[in-house]
Design a protein around this motif. Structure first.
Motif, mmCIF file in Angstrom:
data_model
loop_
_atom_site.group_PDB
_atom_site.id
_atom_site.type_symbol
_atom_site.label_atom_id
_atom_site.label_comp_id
_atom_site.label_asym_id
_atom_site.label_seq_id
_atom_site.Cartn_x
_atom_site.Cartn_y
_atom_site.Cartn_z
ATOM 1 N N SER A 266 18.119 -61.166 -44.964
ATOM 2 C CA SER A 266 19.663 -61.585 -44.545
ATOM 3 C C SER A 266 20.309 -60.257 -44.441
ATOM 4 O O SER A 266 19.702 -59.609 -44.981
ATOM 5 C CB SER A 266 20.396 -62.711 -45.473
ATOM 6 O OG SER A 266 21.483 -63.106 -44.882
ATOM 7 N N SER B 1 17.932 -63.827 -30.008
ATOM 8 C CA SER B 1 18.675 -64.849 -30.628
ATOM 9 C C SER B 1 18.583 -66.180 -29.968
ATOM 10 O O SER B 1 18.808 -66.443 -28.872
ATOM 11 C CB SER B 1 20.188 -64.451 -30.429
ATOM 12 O OG SER B 1 20.895 -65.345 -31.317
ATOM 13 N N THR C 115 19.174 -64.709 -36.377
ATOM 14 C CA THR C 115 19.564 -66.153 -36.280
ATOM 15 C C THR C 115 20.537 -66.419 -37.391
ATOM 16 O O THR C 115 20.868 -65.618 -38.127
ATOM 17 C CB THR C 115 18.109 -67.394 -36.356
ATOM 18 O OG1 THR C 115 18.235 -67.804 -37.863
ATOM 19 C CG2 THR C 115 17.043 -66.469 -36.429
ATOM 20 N N ASP C 116 20.948 -67.755 -37.750
ATOM 21 C CA ASP C 116 21.519 -68.113 -38.957
ATOM 22 C C ASP C 116 21.428 -69.245 -39.580
ATOM 23 O O ASP C 116 20.381 -69.992 -39.466
ATOM 24 C CB ASP C 116 23.060 -68.303 -38.282
ATOM 25 C CG ASP C 116 22.911 -69.321 -37.308
ATOM 26 O OD1 ASP C 116 22.892 -70.525 -37.468
ATOM 27 O OD2 ASP C 116 23.134 -68.881 -36.067
ATOM 28 N N PRO D 278 26.658 -69.662 -42.435
ATOM 29 C CA PRO D 278 26.339 -68.912 -41.377
ATOM 30 C C PRO D 278 27.514 -67.884 -40.602
ATOM 31 O O PRO D 278 28.452 -68.318 -40.564
ATOM 32 C CB PRO D 278 25.780 -70.200 -40.271
ATOM 33 C CG PRO D 278 26.599 -71.244 -40.775
ATOM 34 C CD PRO D 278 26.874 -71.181 -42.211
ATOM 35 N N GLU D 279 27.066 -66.972 -40.092
ATOM 36 C CA GLU D 279 27.886 -65.999 -39.293
ATOM 37 C C GLU D 279 27.163 -65.324 -38.351
ATOM 38 O O GLU D 279 25.828 -65.509 -38.526
ATOM 39 C CB GLU D 279 28.660 -64.961 -40.246
ATOM 40 C CG GLU D 279 29.886 -64.911 -40.087
ATOM 41 C CD GLU D 279 30.698 -64.037 -40.992
ATOM 42 O OE1 GLU D 279 30.108 -62.702 -41.364
ATOM 43 O OE2 GLU D 279 31.892 -64.047 -41.443
ATOM 44 N N GLN D 280 27.801 -64.480 -37.361
ATOM 45 C CA GLN D 280 26.793 -63.825 -36.498
ATOM 46 C C GLN D 280 27.209 -62.511 -36.532
ATOM 47 O O GLN D 280 27.346 -61.506 -35.307
ATOM 48 C CB GLN D 280 27.087 -64.283 -35.261
ATOM 49 C CG GLN D 280 26.431 -65.870 -34.902
ATOM 50 C CD GLN D 280 26.839 -66.519 -33.640
ATOM 51 O OE1 GLN D 280 27.775 -66.163 -33.125
ATOM 52 N NE2 GLN D 280 25.658 -67.257 -33.214
ATOM 53 N N ASN E 144 21.533 -64.499 -40.374
ATOM 54 C CA ASN E 144 22.539 -63.846 -40.656
ATOM 55 C C ASN E 144 23.485 -64.842 -41.775
ATOM 56 O O ASN E 144 23.679 -65.980 -41.565
ATOM 57 C CB ASN E 144 23.376 -63.970 -39.194
ATOM 58 C CG ASN E 144 24.445 -62.899 -39.420
ATOM 59 O OD1 ASN E 144 25.300 -62.501 -40.385
ATOM 60 N ND2 ASN E 144 24.527 -62.046 -38.312
ATOM 61 N N ARG E 145 24.079 -64.315 -42.827
ATOM 62 C CA ARG E 145 24.988 -64.875 -43.610
ATOM 63 C C ARG E 145 26.356 -64.159 -43.425
ATOM 64 O O ARG E 145 26.775 -63.009 -42.948
ATOM 65 C CB ARG E 145 24.526 -64.904 -44.986
ATOM 66 C CG ARG E 145 24.311 -63.626 -45.754
ATOM 67 C CD ARG E 145 23.634 -63.576 -46.872
ATOM 68 N NE ARG E 145 24.551 -63.428 -48.044
ATOM 69 C CZ ARG E 145 24.238 -63.349 -49.525
ATOM 70 N NH1 ARG E 145 22.796 -63.735 -49.625
ATOM 71 N NH2 ARG E 145 24.861 -63.299 -50.380
#
Lengths: 341, 259, 80
Positions: free
Chosen positions: A77, A138, A167-168, A115-117, A104-105
């Motif tokens: 992450s 993605s 990804t997330d 989750p964040e991008q 992704n965090r």
């Protein structure tokens, strides 16, 4: 199947030979699932599962595995990805292939585990010092995540560079029906790899070029490679076959919400479309520019402060309106629908 | 009569170390040992960062360049995936004991059969003679210009002391690689005993790897350029100062390869 | 590669292009058979050269110069 389980399964099916990882929320489930697969021993190719002492060790073990021509992967992450930047930079110049799954965090720093991008800019622009570029993809469904794992290995070995799947936590933790066709595990061509020179000439996996002219030549080759990589740009377009009132541009989990919004808008007679880049780098800029010509308005939907919008500006010159969600919040359907005006 | 040259080196390349530097000596011994053991074709050298990097133009075996301090990680990965390979790295004291200590002690604890050759010259050589974790008091460096190690830095780090605590290490030895200056009535001489002992240590370390154990050898060497000494003075310094601080000797030989 | 024209029991084969003139072998040779020459090699150093009749005696083939040379410039000692 859960996202993490599916990603682990797809990796093993694709011929994964080594997994090196360090636990980090929200990516740990991928590691746990791979550990279970490894212990069952069903996949003969999958020879090494290794819990390292840090992300720095993970990336260097990936580097070693890639340098000796083996299919290797890790999942991490944001904070781990920051630590890996050094090794990725070396791998880019040394032309060593491997796959990193970045779940992704919320960031920066420790942030949170929602989750964040927000790793997008980091991954897209330069994942390491000295102008490092990596293949970035993605997925927006669990099924797609599985195909992208395999595609990630293929592209990484074809172009001999690191690949990152962005990804997330949503995709990795959600349960979804999957479709997967079992095929032969990948066997990339690795005559360049360093595993003992045998009787032939030696192989050098190197990132030191002390003479400026040498480094310039190598970087020139890398730029040519990146140019060739452009043809691998992948995207999907929904309802893009006519004039549009609004074109949404979104990727990953945000794209699912954007797609729902587009469908709802279509039902109420508004001509909305969705452009979804599958590969972030290389970015399908030309395709987007063509679609954008038909649209009155461009809106990006993403879970960060508008990183995709900046990338689009750099790639195409277009300036979309940005809808950003920060801190681990998922885009709200009503707001996304409203954004077409 | 022609002499048979080592196939581990490119015949027309010169190494790029300073005159008199024992880095070249260590590299030569590794080349000789690989030939002696007949494993040149499956040898993989992992280069670390520092002067040890410069080996890449000279040595003719497969080569992977590691980031600073990360050679043990890369070696372990290669060894796990290619168990037939003979993997070794030359690390400097700054590389192995400063930035790469975590990788090194984890590798030692796991005991995956790889070999680390530590060239300890007590400074950061390539970056221009800064203080290293092993720098003793009395040696002027560019970051301790008074020649005194700042108190809060603690005493110089002893690699063999650290690694002797790990059961994964099957061969652990510290040798002096620097030829000892001998002063006779009328002239200066150098002994070759250290060189031969160092070669044996290289050979035994690689044998231990072939027997399936992690091996580590520390070589006490010089960096006369950054110590701001002549070649002769620096060699004397190693025997008179360094060797008193870092005692040479065999710490462990589990497989009995020394015999 | 430097070759002496004199005849003797042993001969030291030197790759003069690798030599950096550190003089370790010069001092290490018990018979003082090695000395720095006047010519300059591609690296800009005066490479070591060998004479069969050194200051202290003939080459005995003891190999010490080979062992201490850090450049692998002394390729070996062979019977002449």
């Amino acid at each position: 199947m859960q996202g993490a389980e599916a990603i682990a399964f797809a990796a093993a099916e694709s011929g994964l030979e080594a997994y090196f990882g360090y636990p980090i929320t929200p990516s740990s489930e991928i590691m746990e699932n791979l550990a279970a697969i490894y212990e069952k021993g069903k996949y003969g190719n999958f020879r090494v599962f290794f819990q390292t002492s840090s992300e720095i060790e993970s990336i260097n073990m990936l580097f070693g595995a890639g340098a000796s021509g083996h299919i290797a992967m890790t999942a991490t992450s944001g904070p781990g990805l920051s630590l890996m930047a050094e090794g990725i930079s070396y791998s880019f110049l040394s032309q060593v292939p491997f796959l990193i799954i970045d779940v992704n965090r919320g960031g920066p720093g420790l942030g949170n585990v929602e989750p964040e991008q927000s790793d997008l800019s980091f991954v897209y622009w330069s994942l390491g010092h000295g102008g490092t570029r990596v293949i970035a993809m993605s997925p927006f469904t669990v099924s797609e995540a599985m195909t992208l794992v395999k595609k990630g290995f293929e592209l990484a070995f074809k172009y001999r560079m690191p690949a990152v799947m962005l990804t997330d936590g949503v995709i990795v933790h959600m349960y979804e029906n999957i479709s997967w066709k079992t095929s032969e595990p990948l066997r990339p061509e690795v005559s360049w790899s360093a595993r003992g020179r045998g009787n032939g000439p030696r192989h050098e996996i190197n990132s030191i070029y002390l003479e400026p002219k040498d480094l310039r030549a190598v970087k020139g080759d890398l730029l040519k490679k990146l140019e060739a990589l452009k043809k691998e740009a992948a995207y999907e377009c929904y309802y893009c076959d006519g004039p549009l009132d609004a074109l949404y541009i979104s990727y990953g989990i945000s794209a699912r919400i954007a797609l729902d919004a587009v469908r709802d808008l279509r039902r109420s007679g508004i001509r909305a479309g969705l452009f979804r880049p599958i590969t972030i780098y290389p970015f399908a800029g030309e395709a987007l520019a063509n679609v954008a010509k038909m649209a009155k308005k461009l809106v990006t939907v993403e879970m960060n402060e508008g990183q995709m919008a900046k990338i689009i500006k750099a790639e195409t010159g277009l300036e979309p309106e940005g809808l950003g969600y920060l801190g681990g919040e998922v885009p709200r359907l009503e707001e996304v629908m409203e954004a077409w005006r | 009569m022609e002499v048979k040259q080592l196939s581990t080196f490119f015949p027309n390349a010169a190494n790029t170390y300073c005159p008199g530097c024992e880095h070249g000596l260590l590299l030569k011994f590794i080349g000789m040992a690989l030939e002696e053991l007949g494993v040149v074709d499956r040898a993989v050298m992992v280069g670390s960062v520092g002067c040890s990097t410069l080996a890449y133009k000279f040595i003719n075996v497969d080569y992977v360049q590691a980031p600073h301090g990360r050679a043990p990680s890369i070696m372990q990965a290669i060894k796990l995936l290619e168990p037939e390979s003979v993997v070794f790295a030359i690390q400097g004291d700054g590389d192995a004991l400063s930035i790469g200590l975590q990788e090194l002690i984890n590798a030692a604890n796991r005991g995956i059969p790889v070999t680390v050759f530590l060239y300890n010259n007590m400074v950061f050589g390539m970056t221009g003679g800064q203080m290293a974790p092993t720098t003793p008091n009395g040696l002027k460096t560019t970051t301790t210009p008074g020649g005194i190690r700042y108190k809060y830095l603690g005493p110089p780090l002893d690699a063999c002391k650290i690694l002797s605590g790990f059961d994964g290490v099957k061969y652990l030895k510290r040798v002096i690689i620097t030829p000892r200056p001998i002063y006779t009535k009328d002239r200066l001489m150098y002994s070759s005993k250290e060189a031969i002992e160092s070669y044996r240590a290289v050979l035994n370390a690689l044998k231990t790897q072939l027997n399936g154990g992690f091996s580590f050898v520390e070589f006490l060497g010089t960096c006369n350029v950054n110590w701001k000494m002549t070649i002769e003075e620096s060699k004397k310094y190693v025997h008179e100062v360094t060797a008193k601080m870092f005692r040479p000797g065999l710490c462990r030989d589990e497989f009995g390869v020394e015999k | 590669m430097y070759r002496s024209v004199l005849k003797g029991k042993y001969e030291v084969i030197i790759n003069t292009e690798r030599c950096k003139g550190c003089e370790i072998c010069v001092h290490a040779c018990p018979q003082q058979n090695l000395e720095l020459g006047d010519d300059v090699n591609g690296l800009g150093y005066h490479p070591v050269k060998f004479s069969f009749h050194g200051k202290a005696g003939d080459c005995t083939g003891c190999n010490i110069c080979y062992w201490v040379c850090p450049e692998y410039a002394i390729l070996g000692v062979v019977k002449a």
